[in-house]
Design an enzyme around this catalytic site. Structure first.
Site, PDB file in Angstrom:
ATOM      1  N   SER A   1      -0.237   3.476  -3.261  1.00  0.00           N
ATOM      2  CA  SER A   1       0.891   2.964  -2.498  1.00  0.00           C
ATOM      3  C   SER A   1       1.484   4.096  -1.690  1.00  0.00           C
ATOM      4  O   SER A   1       1.247   5.278  -1.970  1.00  0.00           O
ATOM      5  CB  SER A   1       1.947   2.346  -3.415  1.00  0.00           C
ATOM      6  OG  SER A   1       2.887   3.328  -3.790  1.00  0.00           O
ATOM      7  N   LYS A   2       2.235   3.723  -0.697  1.00  0.00           N
ATOM      8  CA  LYS A   2       2.784   4.699   0.250  1.00  0.00           C
ATOM      9  C   LYS A   2       3.641   5.752  -0.442  1.00  0.00           C
ATOM     10  O   LYS A   2       3.857   6.820   0.090  1.00  0.00           O
ATOM     11  CB  LYS A   2       3.610   3.969   1.315  1.00  0.00           C
ATOM     12  CG  LYS A   2       2.856   3.848   2.631  1.00  0.00           C
ATOM     13  CD  LYS A   2       3.760   3.445   3.756  1.00  0.00           C
ATOM     14  CE  LYS A   2       4.026   4.561   4.731  1.00  0.00           C
ATOM     15  NZ  LYS A   2       2.924   5.041   5.505  1.00  0.00           N
TER      16      LYS A   2
END
Ligand code: GLU
Length: 508
Positions: free
Chosen positions: A273-274
Protein backbone atom coordinates in the site's frame (compact mmCIF):
# COMPACT_ATOMS: atom_id res chain seq x y z
CA UNK A 1 3.41 -24.42 -21.12
CA UNK A 2 1.95 -24.99 -24.56
CA UNK A 3 -1.72 -25.43 -25.16
CA UNK A 4 -3.41 -27.61 -27.72
CA UNK A 5 -3.20 -26.00 -31.14
CA UNK A 6 -6.90 -26.55 -31.88
CA UNK A 7 -8.00 -23.91 -29.43
CA UNK A 8 -6.08 -20.70 -29.89
CA UNK A 9 -4.95 -19.23 -26.60
CA UNK A 10 -6.60 -15.94 -25.72
CA UNK A 11 -5.83 -14.01 -22.57
CA UNK A 12 -6.97 -10.63 -21.39
CA UNK A 13 -6.23 -7.82 -18.99
CA UNK A 14 -9.50 -6.39 -17.71
CA UNK A 15 -8.83 -3.33 -15.59
CA UNK A 16 -11.48 -1.10 -14.11
CA UNK A 17 -10.34 2.47 -14.79
CA UNK A 18 -10.83 3.54 -11.20
CA UNK A 19 -7.19 4.19 -10.32
CA UNK A 20 -3.69 4.45 -11.73
CA UNK A 21 -2.16 1.29 -13.15
CA UNK A 22 -1.04 -0.55 -10.04
CA UNK A 23 2.40 -2.12 -10.15
CA UNK A 24 0.75 -5.43 -9.19
CA UNK A 25 -1.67 -5.10 -12.11
CA UNK A 26 1.34 -4.54 -14.34
CA UNK A 27 2.44 -8.03 -13.30
CA UNK A 28 -1.01 -9.33 -14.31
CA UNK A 29 -0.54 -7.65 -17.70
CA UNK A 30 2.90 -9.20 -18.08
CA UNK A 31 1.84 -12.75 -17.19
CA UNK A 32 -1.11 -12.59 -19.57
CA UNK A 33 1.05 -11.14 -22.30
CA UNK A 34 3.82 -13.72 -21.82
CA UNK A 35 1.38 -16.60 -21.78
CA UNK A 36 -0.33 -15.40 -24.95
CA UNK A 37 2.98 -14.78 -26.75
CA UNK A 38 4.54 -18.13 -25.86
CA UNK A 39 1.45 -19.91 -27.14
CA UNK A 40 1.12 -17.83 -30.30
CA UNK A 41 -2.11 -16.61 -28.85
CA UNK A 42 -3.79 -13.26 -28.54
CA UNK A 43 -3.73 -10.84 -25.65
CA UNK A 44 -6.69 -8.52 -25.25
CA UNK A 45 -7.24 -5.31 -23.31
CA UNK A 46 -10.76 -4.87 -21.98
CA UNK A 47 -11.58 -1.75 -20.04
CA UNK A 48 -14.25 -2.63 -17.48
CA UNK A 49 -15.88 0.75 -17.20
CA UNK A 50 -19.50 -0.11 -16.48
CA UNK A 51 -19.32 1.58 -13.09
CA UNK A 52 -19.79 5.04 -14.52
CA UNK A 53 -19.40 6.89 -11.24
CA UNK A 54 -16.03 5.40 -10.37
CA UNK A 55 -14.58 5.09 -13.87
CA UNK A 56 -12.49 7.90 -15.24
CA UNK A 57 -10.89 8.32 -18.64
CA UNK A 58 -7.71 9.73 -17.08
CA UNK A 59 -7.21 6.41 -15.37
CA UNK A 60 -7.89 4.58 -18.61
CA UNK A 61 -5.21 6.68 -20.24
CA UNK A 62 -2.79 5.99 -17.43
CA UNK A 63 -3.38 2.26 -17.79
CA UNK A 64 -2.84 2.38 -21.54
CA UNK A 65 0.17 4.69 -21.22
CA UNK A 66 1.70 2.28 -18.73
CA UNK A 67 1.14 -0.78 -20.89
CA UNK A 68 2.63 0.96 -23.89
CA UNK A 69 5.57 2.22 -21.91
CA UNK A 70 6.27 -1.35 -20.85
CA UNK A 71 5.88 -2.44 -24.46
CA UNK A 72 3.10 -4.87 -23.57
CA UNK A 73 0.66 -4.11 -26.33
CA UNK A 74 -2.59 -5.89 -26.94
CA UNK A 75 -3.30 -7.71 -30.18
CA UNK A 76 -6.89 -7.00 -30.99
CA UNK A 77 -9.65 -4.50 -30.50
CA UNK A 78 -12.90 -3.27 -31.92
CA UNK A 79 -11.94 0.06 -33.43
CA UNK A 80 -8.97 0.56 -35.69
CA UNK A 81 -9.96 4.22 -35.64
CA UNK A 82 -9.12 4.46 -31.97
CA UNK A 83 -5.50 3.69 -32.71
CA UNK A 84 -2.90 6.39 -32.64
CA UNK A 85 -0.87 8.28 -30.16
CA UNK A 86 -2.43 8.96 -26.84
CA UNK A 87 -3.08 12.69 -26.72
CA UNK A 88 -1.74 14.74 -23.80
CA UNK A 89 0.24 11.84 -22.45
CA UNK A 90 1.85 12.69 -19.14
CA UNK A 91 5.00 10.96 -20.28
CA UNK A 92 6.98 10.71 -23.42
CA UNK A 93 5.94 7.38 -24.75
CA UNK A 94 7.17 5.60 -27.78
CA UNK A 95 4.89 5.89 -30.75
CA UNK A 96 1.85 3.71 -30.58
CA UNK A 97 2.49 0.81 -32.92
CA UNK A 98 -0.66 -1.18 -32.29
CA UNK A 99 -3.59 -1.17 -34.68
CA UNK A 100 -6.50 -1.13 -32.29
CA UNK A 101 -8.07 0.70 -29.44
CA UNK A 102 -9.11 -1.37 -26.44
CA UNK A 103 -12.47 -3.01 -25.91
CA UNK A 104 -14.59 -0.92 -23.57
CA UNK A 105 -17.51 -2.45 -21.74
CA UNK A 106 -19.37 0.86 -21.85
CA UNK A 107 -19.48 0.41 -25.64
CA UNK A 108 -20.91 -3.10 -25.39
CA UNK A 109 -24.03 -2.55 -23.32
CA UNK A 110 -26.34 -4.05 -25.92
CA UNK A 111 -24.48 -7.34 -25.64
CA UNK A 112 -25.05 -7.54 -21.89
CA UNK A 113 -28.67 -6.53 -22.33
CA UNK A 114 -29.23 -9.39 -24.74
CA UNK A 115 -27.88 -11.88 -22.22
CA UNK A 116 -29.73 -10.32 -19.30
CA UNK A 117 -32.97 -10.71 -21.23
CA UNK A 118 -32.10 -14.30 -22.02
CA UNK A 119 -31.53 -15.12 -18.35
CA UNK A 120 -34.76 -13.42 -17.31
CA UNK A 121 -36.66 -15.17 -20.09
CA UNK A 122 -35.32 -18.53 -18.92
CA UNK A 123 -36.03 -17.59 -15.31
CA UNK A 124 -32.39 -17.91 -14.40
CA UNK A 125 -32.48 -14.29 -13.33
CA UNK A 126 -35.31 -12.21 -11.94
CA UNK A 127 -36.31 -8.70 -10.99
CA UNK A 128 -35.90 -7.95 -7.33
CA UNK A 129 -37.93 -5.14 -5.77
CA UNK A 130 -36.60 -5.38 -2.26
CA UNK A 131 -35.97 -2.08 -0.56
CA UNK A 132 -32.82 -1.36 1.42
CA UNK A 133 -34.87 -1.75 4.60
CA UNK A 134 -36.20 -5.18 3.50
CA UNK A 135 -32.69 -6.35 2.80
CA UNK A 136 -31.32 -5.02 6.05
CA UNK A 137 -34.03 -6.61 8.17
CA UNK A 138 -33.50 -9.99 6.42
CA UNK A 139 -29.80 -9.62 7.08
CA UNK A 140 -30.29 -8.91 10.76
CA UNK A 141 -32.67 -11.84 11.09
CA UNK A 142 -30.12 -14.20 9.58
CA UNK A 143 -27.34 -12.85 11.73
CA UNK A 144 -29.42 -13.26 14.87
CA UNK A 145 -29.97 -16.91 13.97
CA UNK A 146 -26.22 -17.35 13.63
CA UNK A 147 -26.40 -17.70 9.83
CA UNK A 148 -24.00 -16.11 7.36
CA UNK A 149 -26.10 -13.39 5.69
CA UNK A 150 -27.15 -13.71 2.07
CA UNK A 151 -30.13 -12.63 0.01
CA UNK A 152 -33.25 -14.04 1.70
CA UNK A 153 -35.13 -14.69 -1.50
CA UNK A 154 -38.20 -12.44 -1.06
CA UNK A 155 -38.54 -11.80 -4.80
CA UNK A 156 -37.36 -15.19 -5.97
CA UNK A 157 -40.83 -16.50 -6.52
CA UNK A 158 -42.61 -13.53 -8.07
CA UNK A 159 -44.08 -14.67 -11.35
CA UNK A 160 -42.02 -13.57 -14.32
CA UNK A 161 -44.84 -11.72 -16.09
CA UNK A 162 -45.83 -9.88 -12.98
CA UNK A 163 -42.25 -8.90 -12.24
CA UNK A 164 -41.76 -7.61 -15.78
CA UNK A 165 -44.95 -5.62 -15.59
CA UNK A 166 -43.88 -4.04 -12.30
CA UNK A 167 -40.41 -3.25 -13.62
CA UNK A 168 -41.87 -1.73 -16.79
CA UNK A 169 -44.22 0.38 -14.70
CA UNK A 170 -41.18 1.95 -13.14
CA UNK A 171 -41.04 0.25 -9.78
CA UNK A 172 -37.40 0.37 -8.58
CA UNK A 173 -35.81 -2.98 -9.22
CA UNK A 174 -32.48 -4.71 -9.74
CA UNK A 175 -31.78 -7.96 -11.56
CA UNK A 176 -30.69 -10.94 -9.53
CA UNK A 177 -29.10 -14.14 -10.71
CA UNK A 178 -30.64 -17.30 -9.35
CA UNK A 179 -27.55 -18.91 -7.86
CA UNK A 180 -28.00 -22.67 -7.82
CA UNK A 181 -27.27 -24.31 -4.49
CA UNK A 182 -24.53 -26.56 -5.73
CA UNK A 183 -20.86 -27.06 -5.20
CA UNK A 184 -18.75 -25.26 -7.77
CA UNK A 185 -15.43 -26.84 -8.50
CA UNK A 186 -12.70 -25.75 -10.86
CA UNK A 187 -9.08 -26.52 -11.53
CA UNK A 188 -6.95 -23.46 -10.99
CA UNK A 189 -3.69 -23.66 -12.93
CA UNK A 190 -1.77 -22.29 -9.95
CA UNK A 191 -3.82 -23.37 -6.96
CA UNK A 192 -5.05 -26.75 -8.12
CA UNK A 193 -8.58 -27.88 -7.31
CA UNK A 194 -10.73 -25.11 -5.82
CA UNK A 195 -14.22 -25.75 -4.40
CA UNK A 196 -16.92 -23.35 -3.35
CA UNK A 197 -20.28 -24.06 -1.77
CA UNK A 198 -22.54 -21.85 -3.85
CA UNK A 199 -25.42 -22.29 -1.44
CA UNK A 200 -23.60 -19.80 0.79
CA UNK A 201 -23.61 -17.14 -1.91
CA UNK A 202 -27.32 -16.41 -2.29
CA UNK A 203 -28.85 -14.79 -5.36
CA UNK A 204 -26.52 -12.00 -6.43
CA UNK A 205 -27.41 -8.74 -8.14
CA UNK A 206 -26.00 -8.87 -11.66
CA UNK A 207 -27.43 -5.63 -13.03
CA UNK A 208 -29.02 -2.45 -11.82
CA UNK A 209 -31.25 -2.61 -14.88
CA UNK A 210 -31.08 -3.95 -18.42
CA UNK A 211 -28.54 -1.35 -19.47
CA UNK A 212 -26.45 -1.28 -16.29
CA UNK A 213 -24.78 -4.64 -15.79
CA UNK A 214 -22.54 -5.15 -12.78
CA UNK A 215 -18.98 -6.42 -12.69
CA UNK A 216 -19.50 -10.17 -12.23
CA UNK A 217 -21.99 -10.33 -15.06
CA UNK A 218 -20.27 -8.26 -17.74
CA UNK A 219 -16.95 -9.85 -16.84
CA UNK A 220 -18.33 -13.38 -17.20
CA UNK A 221 -20.16 -12.55 -20.44
CA UNK A 222 -17.12 -10.93 -21.99
CA UNK A 223 -14.73 -13.72 -21.10
CA UNK A 224 -17.06 -16.00 -22.99
CA UNK A 225 -17.90 -13.61 -25.84
CA UNK A 226 -14.23 -12.84 -26.38
CA UNK A 227 -13.40 -16.53 -26.28
CA UNK A 228 -10.89 -16.06 -23.49
CA UNK A 229 -9.25 -19.42 -22.84
CA UNK A 230 -7.20 -18.43 -19.77
CA UNK A 231 -8.25 -15.96 -17.14
CA UNK A 232 -5.05 -14.93 -15.39
CA UNK A 233 -5.69 -12.44 -12.60
CA UNK A 234 -4.98 -11.59 -8.98
CA UNK A 235 -5.98 -13.85 -6.14
CA UNK A 236 -8.27 -11.11 -4.86
CA UNK A 237 -10.72 -12.25 -7.55
CA UNK A 238 -10.84 -15.85 -6.41
CA UNK A 239 -14.19 -15.43 -4.65
CA UNK A 240 -15.72 -13.99 -7.84
CA UNK A 241 -14.78 -17.01 -9.88
CA UNK A 242 -17.59 -19.37 -8.76
CA UNK A 243 -20.17 -16.64 -9.45
CA UNK A 244 -18.76 -16.04 -12.91
CA UNK A 245 -18.59 -19.74 -13.68
CA UNK A 246 -22.25 -20.14 -12.70
CA UNK A 247 -23.28 -17.20 -14.88
CA UNK A 248 -21.36 -18.63 -17.82
CA UNK A 249 -22.95 -22.02 -17.30
CA UNK A 250 -26.42 -20.49 -17.10
CA UNK A 251 -25.80 -18.86 -20.48
CA UNK A 252 -24.52 -22.10 -21.96
CA UNK A 253 -20.97 -20.86 -22.30
CA UNK A 254 -17.80 -22.83 -21.77
CA UNK A 255 -15.75 -22.14 -18.66
CA UNK A 256 -12.29 -20.73 -19.30
CA UNK A 257 -9.28 -21.95 -17.35
CA UNK A 258 -8.35 -19.85 -14.37
CA UNK A 259 -5.00 -18.94 -12.86
CA UNK A 260 -5.08 -16.76 -9.76
CA UNK A 261 -1.79 -15.00 -9.14
CA UNK A 262 -0.45 -14.68 -5.58
CA UNK A 263 -0.88 -11.43 -3.71
CA UNK A 264 2.09 -9.12 -3.40
CA UNK A 265 3.51 -8.09 -0.03
CA UNK A 266 6.18 -5.74 1.26
CA UNK A 267 9.32 -7.43 2.68
CA UNK A 268 7.86 -7.20 6.19
CA UNK A 269 4.73 -8.97 5.03
CA UNK A 270 2.48 -5.96 4.85
CA UNK A 271 -0.05 -5.61 2.09
CA UNK A 272 1.34 -3.43 -0.72
CA UNK A 273 0.00 0.00 0.00
CA UNK A 274 1.04 3.57 -0.54
CA UNK A 275 1.92 3.84 3.13
CA UNK A 276 4.92 1.58 2.61
CA UNK A 277 5.76 1.67 -1.06
CA UNK A 278 4.74 3.39 -4.24
CA UNK A 279 1.98 1.35 -5.80
CA UNK A 280 1.41 3.05 -9.16
CA UNK A 281 3.59 2.06 -12.10
CA UNK A 282 3.82 5.71 -13.09
CA UNK A 283 5.70 6.49 -9.88
CA UNK A 284 8.37 3.96 -10.78
CA UNK A 285 8.58 5.43 -14.26
CA UNK A 286 9.03 8.91 -12.80
CA UNK A 287 11.62 7.58 -10.39
CA UNK A 288 13.84 6.52 -13.27
CA UNK A 289 13.35 2.78 -13.52
CA UNK A 290 13.76 1.19 -16.94
CA UNK A 291 11.00 -0.86 -18.48
CA UNK A 292 13.44 -3.74 -18.92
CA UNK A 293 14.19 -3.83 -15.20
CA UNK A 294 10.55 -3.49 -14.19
CA UNK A 295 9.51 -6.31 -16.49
CA UNK A 296 12.29 -8.56 -15.23
CA UNK A 297 11.35 -7.69 -11.66
CA UNK A 298 7.62 -8.24 -12.15
CA UNK A 299 8.21 -11.62 -13.78
CA UNK A 300 9.86 -12.76 -10.58
CA UNK A 301 6.96 -11.73 -8.36
CA UNK A 302 5.65 -15.21 -7.73
CA UNK A 303 7.69 -17.01 -10.35
CA UNK A 304 11.32 -17.84 -11.03
CA UNK A 305 12.99 -19.84 -13.75
CA UNK A 306 14.20 -23.38 -13.12
CA UNK A 307 17.80 -22.31 -13.49
CA UNK A 308 19.34 -20.02 -10.91
CA UNK A 309 19.21 -16.73 -12.80
CA UNK A 310 18.14 -13.26 -11.78
CA UNK A 311 18.34 -11.51 -15.10
CA UNK A 312 15.97 -12.58 -17.83
CA UNK A 313 15.03 -10.26 -20.61
CA UNK A 314 11.61 -10.23 -22.18
CA UNK A 315 12.60 -12.55 -25.04
CA UNK A 316 13.90 -15.15 -22.61
CA UNK A 317 10.85 -14.71 -20.42
CA UNK A 318 8.61 -15.57 -23.34
CA UNK A 319 10.53 -18.81 -23.72
CA UNK A 320 10.94 -19.70 -20.07
CA UNK A 321 7.89 -18.42 -18.23
CA UNK A 322 5.68 -21.22 -16.93
CA UNK A 323 2.28 -20.30 -15.60
CA UNK A 324 2.01 -23.70 -13.92
CA UNK A 325 5.07 -22.98 -11.84
CA UNK A 326 3.78 -19.71 -10.40
CA UNK A 327 3.74 -20.06 -6.63
CA UNK A 328 0.62 -19.98 -4.45
CA UNK A 329 2.27 -18.19 -1.56
CA UNK A 330 2.41 -14.41 -1.47
CA UNK A 331 5.16 -12.71 -3.48
CA UNK A 332 7.54 -10.25 -1.86
CA UNK A 333 8.15 -6.88 -3.46
CA UNK A 334 11.76 -6.07 -2.72
CA UNK A 335 12.64 -2.56 -3.82
CA UNK A 336 16.35 -3.14 -3.32
CA UNK A 337 16.20 -5.93 -5.84
CA UNK A 338 14.43 -3.69 -8.34
CA UNK A 339 17.11 -1.07 -7.85
CA UNK A 340 19.87 -3.58 -8.34
CA UNK A 341 18.25 -4.91 -11.51
CA UNK A 342 17.83 -1.39 -12.78
CA UNK A 343 21.51 -0.68 -12.26
CA UNK A 344 22.35 -3.84 -14.18
CA UNK A 345 20.14 -2.91 -17.11
CA UNK A 346 21.43 0.66 -17.17
CA UNK A 347 24.96 -0.69 -17.71
CA UNK A 348 23.83 -2.71 -20.70
CA UNK A 349 22.34 0.21 -22.62
CA UNK A 350 24.46 2.32 -24.95
CA UNK A 351 25.18 5.84 -23.76
CA UNK A 352 23.25 7.24 -26.72
CA UNK A 353 20.20 5.17 -25.79
CA UNK A 354 20.52 6.25 -22.17
CA UNK A 355 20.75 9.89 -23.21
CA UNK A 356 17.48 9.43 -25.05
CA UNK A 357 15.79 7.89 -22.04
CA UNK A 358 17.31 10.43 -19.69
CA UNK A 359 15.49 13.32 -21.36
CA UNK A 360 12.84 13.72 -18.69
CA UNK A 361 15.35 13.50 -15.90
CA UNK A 362 17.85 16.21 -16.73
CA UNK A 363 17.77 19.98 -17.23
CA UNK A 364 16.96 21.07 -20.73
CA UNK A 365 20.28 22.89 -21.05
CA UNK A 366 22.14 19.60 -20.83
CA UNK A 367 20.33 18.54 -23.99
CA UNK A 368 21.64 21.54 -25.82
CA UNK A 369 23.61 20.57 -28.93
CA UNK A 370 26.79 22.11 -27.50
CA UNK A 371 26.54 19.72 -24.61
CA UNK A 372 25.89 16.54 -26.57
CA UNK A 373 29.45 15.34 -26.39
CA UNK A 374 29.76 16.03 -22.68
CA UNK A 375 26.41 14.39 -22.03
CA UNK A 376 27.32 11.19 -23.82
CA UNK A 377 30.73 11.03 -22.19
CA UNK A 378 29.32 11.80 -18.75
CA UNK A 379 26.73 9.06 -19.18
CA UNK A 380 29.40 6.57 -20.25
CA UNK A 381 31.20 7.30 -17.01
CA UNK A 382 28.24 7.48 -14.68
CA UNK A 383 26.30 4.53 -16.01
CA UNK A 384 28.55 2.22 -14.03
CA UNK A 385 27.53 3.98 -10.84
CA UNK A 386 23.92 5.04 -11.06
CA UNK A 387 20.99 2.83 -10.11
CA UNK A 388 18.19 4.95 -11.54
CA UNK A 389 17.95 7.42 -14.39
CA UNK A 390 17.02 10.03 -11.81
CA UNK A 391 20.39 9.56 -10.06
CA UNK A 392 22.29 10.94 -13.02
CA UNK A 393 21.26 14.55 -12.58
CA UNK A 394 22.79 14.81 -9.15
CA UNK A 395 25.88 12.76 -9.81
CA UNK A 396 26.70 14.42 -13.13
CA UNK A 397 25.71 18.02 -12.63
CA UNK A 398 29.31 19.13 -12.16
CA UNK A 399 30.17 18.17 -15.72
CA UNK A 400 27.83 20.88 -16.92
CA UNK A 401 28.40 23.45 -14.24
CA UNK A 402 31.03 23.54 -11.54
CA UNK A 403 29.23 23.71 -8.21
CA UNK A 404 30.26 26.43 -5.78
CA UNK A 405 32.38 24.63 -3.21
CA UNK A 406 34.29 25.61 -0.13
CA UNK A 407 38.09 25.85 -0.39
CA UNK A 408 38.30 23.28 2.42
CA UNK A 409 37.24 20.66 -0.07
CA UNK A 410 40.71 20.93 -1.60
CA UNK A 411 42.52 19.88 1.57
CA UNK A 412 44.64 16.75 1.68
CA UNK A 413 44.91 14.79 3.93
CA UNK A 414 41.18 15.06 4.64
CA UNK A 415 40.60 16.60 8.04
CA UNK A 416 39.24 14.10 10.54
CA UNK A 417 38.29 16.21 13.55
CA UNK A 418 36.64 19.58 13.98
CA UNK A 419 39.84 21.50 13.53
CA UNK A 420 40.75 22.32 10.00
CA UNK A 421 44.32 22.21 8.80
CA UNK A 422 45.39 22.92 5.25
CA UNK A 423 48.60 24.13 3.84
CA UNK A 424 47.04 26.43 1.28
CA UNK A 425 50.32 27.40 -0.25
CA UNK A 426 51.35 23.83 -0.84
CA UNK A 427 47.96 22.90 -2.27
CA UNK A 428 48.10 25.87 -4.58
CA UNK A 429 51.61 25.04 -5.74
CA UNK A 430 50.53 21.48 -6.48
CA UNK A 431 47.58 22.68 -8.54
CA UNK A 432 49.88 24.99 -10.45
CA UNK A 433 52.25 22.13 -11.16
CA UNK A 434 49.36 20.07 -12.44
CA UNK A 435 48.07 22.90 -14.62
CA UNK A 436 51.41 23.32 -16.27
CA UNK A 437 51.72 19.63 -16.96
CA UNK A 438 48.18 19.43 -18.33
CA UNK A 439 48.75 22.46 -20.49
CA UNK A 440 51.54 20.60 -22.26
CA UNK A 441 49.18 17.97 -23.59
CA UNK A 442 47.87 18.76 -27.05
CA UNK A 443 44.14 19.28 -27.30
CA UNK A 444 43.86 16.46 -29.82
CA UNK A 445 45.59 14.05 -27.45
CA UNK A 446 43.53 15.04 -24.47
CA UNK A 447 42.30 11.62 -23.41
CA UNK A 448 42.32 9.66 -20.19
CA UNK A 449 45.41 7.60 -21.04
CA UNK A 450 47.61 10.51 -22.04
CA UNK A 451 46.51 12.61 -19.09
CA UNK A 452 47.11 9.77 -16.71
CA UNK A 453 50.56 9.13 -18.10
CA UNK A 454 51.56 12.78 -17.77
CA UNK A 455 50.28 13.14 -14.24
CA UNK A 456 51.67 9.85 -13.01
CA UNK A 457 55.14 11.28 -13.57
CA UNK A 458 54.28 14.03 -11.14
CA UNK A 459 52.64 11.84 -8.54
CA UNK A 460 55.68 9.57 -8.55
CA UNK A 461 57.66 12.52 -7.22
CA UNK A 462 55.15 14.53 -5.21
CA UNK A 463 52.79 11.90 -3.83
CA UNK A 464 49.36 10.73 -5.05
CA UNK A 465 47.02 12.11 -2.41
CA UNK A 466 48.60 15.55 -2.34
CA UNK A 467 48.10 15.94 -6.06
CA UNK A 468 45.14 13.80 -7.01
CA UNK A 469 42.76 14.81 -4.24
CA UNK A 470 42.85 18.57 -4.83
CA UNK A 471 42.85 17.90 -8.56
CA UNK A 472 39.70 15.78 -8.44
CA UNK A 473 38.04 18.14 -5.98
CA UNK A 474 38.87 21.15 -8.16
CA UNK A 475 37.41 19.41 -11.21
CA UNK A 476 34.18 18.20 -9.61
CA UNK A 477 33.57 20.49 -6.65
CA UNK A 478 32.36 17.33 -4.89
CA UNK A 479 33.42 14.95 -2.14
CA UNK A 480 32.69 11.97 -4.40
CA UNK A 481 32.90 11.64 -8.15
CA UNK A 482 34.58 9.52 -10.79
CA UNK A 483 38.40 9.76 -10.93
CA UNK A 484 40.17 12.93 -12.16
CA UNK A 485 41.50 11.49 -15.43
CA UNK A 486 38.06 10.39 -16.56
CA UNK A 487 36.59 13.74 -15.61
CA UNK A 488 39.25 15.65 -17.52
CA UNK A 489 38.61 13.66 -20.66
CA UNK A 490 34.93 14.56 -20.45
CA UNK A 491 35.54 18.24 -19.65
CA UNK A 492 38.24 18.77 -22.24
CA UNK A 493 41.46 20.73 -21.85
CA UNK A 494 40.06 24.25 -21.72
CA UNK A 495 37.46 23.62 -19.07
CA UNK A 496 39.93 21.57 -17.04
CA UNK A 497 42.42 24.42 -16.90
CA UNK A 498 39.66 26.86 -16.09
CA UNK A 499 38.56 24.81 -13.11
CA UNK A 500 42.09 24.49 -11.80
CA UNK A 501 42.45 28.25 -12.04
CA UNK A 502 39.23 28.71 -10.07
CA UNK A 503 40.61 26.44 -7.35
CA UNK A 504 43.88 28.36 -7.15
CA UNK A 505 41.95 31.61 -6.90
CA UNK A 506 39.98 30.22 -3.99
CA UNK A 507 43.23 29.47 -2.19
CA UNK A 508 44.96 32.77 -2.83
N1 GLU B 1 -12.11 -5.35 -13.61
C1 GLU B 1 -11.50 -6.16 -12.60
C2 GLU B 1 -10.53 -5.35 -11.80
O1 GLU B 1 -10.02 -4.36 -12.29
C3 GLU B 1 -10.67 -7.28 -13.16
C4 GLU B 1 -11.39 -8.49 -13.34
C5 GLU B 1 -10.64 -9.64 -13.92
O2 GLU B 1 -9.44 -9.57 -14.23
O3 GLU B 1 -11.32 -10.61 -14.12
O4 GLU B 1 -10.20 -5.72 -10.70
Amino acid sequence: MTESPNKPVRTRFAPSPTGFLHIGSARTVLFNWLFAKQNNGKFILRIEDTDIERSNSDFEKDIIDGMKWLGLDWDEGPTPAAAGEIPNSKLQFPKYVGDYGPYRQSERLDIYEKYLRKLIEEEKAYYCFCSKEDLESDRQAMLSQGMAPKYGGRCRHIKKDEAERRAKAGEPAVIRFRVPEIEVEFQDIIRGKVKFDASLIGDIVIAKNLSSPLFNFSNAVDDAEMKITHVIRGEDHLSNTPKQILIQKALGFETPQYAHLPLIFTPDRKKMSKRYLETALIDYVKDGYLKEAIINFLAFLGWHPKENKDILEIGELVKKFELKRVQKAGAVFNLEKLEWLNGQYIKTLSSEELAERMKNFIPESWLNENNTEILIKAISLEKERIKKLSDFKESADFFFELPDYDEKLLAWPRPTGEEFIMNKEKTSTNLKLLSEEIDKIFKADFNKENIEEAITQLTAVWGRGDLLWPLRAALSGKEASPGPFEIMEVLGKEETLKRLKTAMEKLS
